[in-house]
Design a protein around this motif. Structure first.
Motif, PDB file in Angstrom:
ATOM      1  N   LEU A  93      -5.514  -5.118  12.378  1.00 22.73           N
ATOM      2  CA  LEU A  93      -6.172  -4.769  11.128  1.00 22.73           C
ATOM      3  C   LEU A  93      -6.999  -3.506  11.326  1.00 22.73           C
ATOM      4  O   LEU A  93      -7.539  -3.262  12.401  1.00 22.73           O
ATOM      5  CB  LEU A  93      -7.056  -5.922  10.664  1.00 22.73           C
ATOM      6  N   PHE A  94      -7.084  -2.708  10.281  1.00 25.10           N
ATOM      7  CA  PHE A  94      -7.845  -1.472  10.360  1.00 25.10           C
ATOM      8  C   PHE A  94      -9.341  -1.781  10.249  1.00 25.10           C
ATOM      9  O   PHE A  94      -9.797  -2.278   9.207  1.00 25.10           O
ATOM     10  CB  PHE A  94      -7.431  -0.524   9.237  1.00 25.10           C
ATOM     11  N   PRO A  95     -10.138  -1.496  11.278  1.00 26.03           N
ATOM     12  CA  PRO A  95     -11.553  -1.899  11.269  1.00 26.03           C
ATOM     13  C   PRO A  95     -12.383  -1.150  10.237  1.00 26.03           C
ATOM     14  O   PRO A  95     -13.445  -1.632   9.824  1.00 26.03           O
ATOM     15  CB  PRO A  95     -12.014  -1.579  12.694  1.00 26.03           C
ATOM     16  N   HIS A  96     -11.931   0.034   9.805  1.00 25.65           N
ATOM     17  CA  HIS A  96     -12.711   0.821   8.844  1.00 25.65           C
ATOM     18  C   HIS A  96     -12.403   0.440   7.397  1.00 25.65           C
ATOM     19  O   HIS A  96     -12.987   1.013   6.474  1.00 25.65           O
ATOM     20  CB  HIS A  96     -12.454   2.316   9.057  1.00 25.65           C
ATOM     21  N   TYR A  97     -11.507  -0.528   7.193  1.00 22.80           N
ATOM     22  CA  TYR A  97     -11.240  -1.061   5.856  1.00 22.80           C
ATOM     23  C   TYR A  97     -11.682  -2.513   5.784  1.00 22.80           C
ATOM     24  O   TYR A  97     -11.604  -3.248   6.775  1.00 22.80           O
ATOM     25  CB  TYR A  97      -9.741  -1.016   5.535  1.00 22.80           C
ATOM     26  N   ASP A  98     -12.118  -2.934   4.589  1.00 24.27           N
ATOM     27  CA  ASP A  98     -12.368  -4.356   4.378  1.00 24.27           C
ATOM     28  C   ASP A  98     -11.026  -5.062   4.153  1.00 24.27           C
ATOM     29  O   ASP A  98      -9.949  -4.450   4.282  1.00 24.27           O
ATOM     30  CB  ASP A  98     -13.341  -4.585   3.213  1.00 24.27           C
ATOM     31  N   VAL A  99     -11.073  -6.345   3.815  1.00 27.69           N
ATOM     32  CA  VAL A  99      -9.833  -7.104   3.644  1.00 27.69           C
ATOM     33  C   VAL A  99      -8.963  -6.483   2.550  1.00 27.69           C
ATOM     34  O   VAL A  99      -7.755  -6.281   2.730  1.00 27.69           O
ATOM     35  CB  VAL A  99     -10.146  -8.584   3.322  1.00 27.69           C
ATOM     36  N   GLU A 100      -9.570  -6.142   1.422  1.00 29.40           N
ATOM     37  CA  GLU A 100      -8.795  -5.541   0.336  1.00 29.40           C
ATOM     38  C   GLU A 100      -8.145  -4.240   0.786  1.00 29.40           C
ATOM     39  O   GLU A 100      -6.958  -3.979   0.502  1.00 29.40           O
ATOM     40  CB  GLU A 100      -9.674  -5.284  -0.881  1.00 29.40           C
ATOM     41  N   GLY A 101      -8.879  -3.424   1.509  1.00 26.79           N
ATOM     42  CA  GLY A 101      -8.344  -2.161   1.982  1.00 26.79           C
ATOM     43  C   GLY A 101      -7.177  -2.342   2.923  1.00 26.79           C
ATOM     44  O   GLY A 101      -6.200  -1.577   2.885  1.00 26.79           O
ATOM     45  N   ASN A 102      -7.258  -3.346   3.775  1.00 28.32           N
ATOM     46  CA  ASN A 102      -6.156  -3.620   4.684  1.00 28.32           C
ATOM     47  C   ASN A 102      -4.922  -4.095   3.937  1.00 28.32           C
ATOM     48  O   ASN A 102      -3.809  -3.622   4.181  1.00 28.32           O
ATOM     49  CB  ASN A 102      -6.585  -4.673   5.707  1.00 28.32           C
ATOM     50  N   VAL A 103      -5.101  -5.044   3.031  1.00 32.38           N
ATOM     51  CA  VAL A 103      -3.951  -5.605   2.309  1.00 32.38           C
ATOM     52  C   VAL A 103      -3.304  -4.549   1.421  1.00 32.38           C
ATOM     53  O   VAL A 103      -2.082  -4.519   1.258  1.00 32.38           O
ATOM     54  CB  VAL A 103      -4.379  -6.831   1.484  1.00 32.38           C
ATOM     55  N   ALA A 104      -4.109  -3.635   0.900  1.00 32.36           N
ATOM     56  CA  ALA A 104      -3.604  -2.622  -0.033  1.00 32.36           C
ATOM     57  C   ALA A 104      -3.010  -1.415   0.669  1.00 32.36           C
ATOM     58  O   ALA A 104      -2.508  -0.501  -0.006  1.00 32.36           O
ATOM     59  CB  ALA A 104      -4.735  -2.162  -0.950  1.00 32.36           C
TER      60      ALA A 104
END
Length: 349
Positions: A93-104
């Motif tokens: 998972l990308f640490p600089h994104y939240d969950v929404e940012g990762n899924v999107a």
């Protein structure tokens, strides 16, 4: 739970060859996966299963062969042009994104408008049981939550085929079993075609419509879980699936009598009857039940059964056999083994 997805596609891999210097990673692999089907690639480390997955995803070029989705040739296409999703063992998972940012992430790369993107993220998070997690920092997620986010990210762009590369390999056994039980209903609801890689035959049996057993870059056996278990065809496949009573070299005459064949065979551990030493049983209808004296060398309790390691007297020599029984005589106990035709799985050669 939301219903989401556009269904699966038919994936066909034909004559796949991959070489790394002097090593052959894939040696003419042919594999067809039907619309909405889950095929599990099962095999030891280094057998080529991850290479096959990477080739299907477009991350590993083929030296020869062809990859098609719904009849469309994907062989020279980039990963983002294939309509295939990929979920790794480590959630990455990308640490600089939240969950929404990762899924999107994949939706942003595809330039999906913001409103549609947020709606799709909400749908797939609901699908994996993480409604309301959009704003969570991924560093605060448990291992199971992180894998669900990874699955949601892979499903968000609505792939026709989803490839899963040992996604539960780094999790503890309890969490692994839980996610295995949760994965198949999610994929069935979406209708996506899936290829799942594992070296764990229990995981394969729990998930697969069909299992493809790989070794040394080749597909050795493919069929439903029941088919490959009851007819593994070869000794290496039988051993990898978990059969322990495999006789493919010198077969003791007494066991050959029990099997009705002098060639290679498996004796199913769950079909060997274990009784007290002074017990006996009548022959089956064809009269071919062999009884052997044995002693219990090891006993393991598995909740609903006992796994016994037995030292049996076979033709004047001691042979080790395994049996699975509902009762568990103690270590050192003398017993009688009854072996009939129902215990025998013939092997090739």
């Amino acid at each position: 739970m939301a219903t989401t997805g556009t269904g699966g596609g038919t994936l066909r891999i034909t004559g796949a060859h991959v070489h790394f210097d002097s090593t052959t990673a894939l040696d003419g692999v042919d594999l067809a996966v039907g619309d909405g089907e889950m095929v599990v690639l099962l095999g030891p480390s280094g057998c080529g299963k991850t290479t096959l997955l990477r080739a299907a995803a477009g991350l590993q070029p083929l030296d020869a062969g062809r990859i098609e989705l719904d009849g469309r040739d994907l062989t020279g296409r980039r990963p983002d042009q294939r309509g295939i999703g990929l979920m790794f063992q480590d959630e990455v998972l990308f640490p600089h994104y939240d969950v929404e940012g990762n899924v999107a992430f994949g939706l942003r790369m595809a330039k999906v408008p913001l409103v549609e993107r947020r709606q799709r993220v909400a749908e797939v998070l609901d699908l994996v049981g993480l409604t309301g997690f959009e704003g969570r920092d991924v560093a605060t997620l448990s291992g199971g939550e992180a894998q669900r986010v990874s699955l949601a990210r892979a499903l968000a762009p609505e792939p026709r085929v989803l490839l899963l590369d040992e996604p539960f390999g780094s999790l503890d056994r309890l969490l692994r079993e839980r996610l295995i039980n949760e994965l198949r209903p999610v994929l069935d609801q979406v209708g996506v075609t899936a290829v799942h890689v594992t070296h764990d035959h229990h995981e394969a049996f729990a998930l697969a419509d069909r299992i493809a057993v790989m070794a040394t870059g080749r597909l050795m056996r493919i069929g439903t879980p029941e088919e490959v278990w009851t007819d593994p065809r070869t000794a290496p496949v039988a051993r990898f699936l978990g059969h322990t009573n495999v006789f493919d070299d010198e077969v003791p005459p007494v066991l050959a009598d029990a099997a009705g064949r002098g060639q290679a065979f498996v004796l199913r551990a769950d079909r060997i009857e274990v009784a007290a030493a002074d017990d006996s049983r009548s022959d089956t209808s064809d009269g071919r039940v062999v009884q052997l004296p044995a002693a219990v060398a090891r006993r393991r309790f598995r909740g609903d059964r006992y796994e016994l390691r037995l030292e049996a007297e076979v033709g004047g020599t001691t042979t080790t056999l395994d049996a699975i029984t509902p009762h568990g005589p103690g270590v050192g106990t003398n017993v009688t083994l009854s072996i009939g035709p129902s215990a025998v799985i013939p092997l090739e050669g």
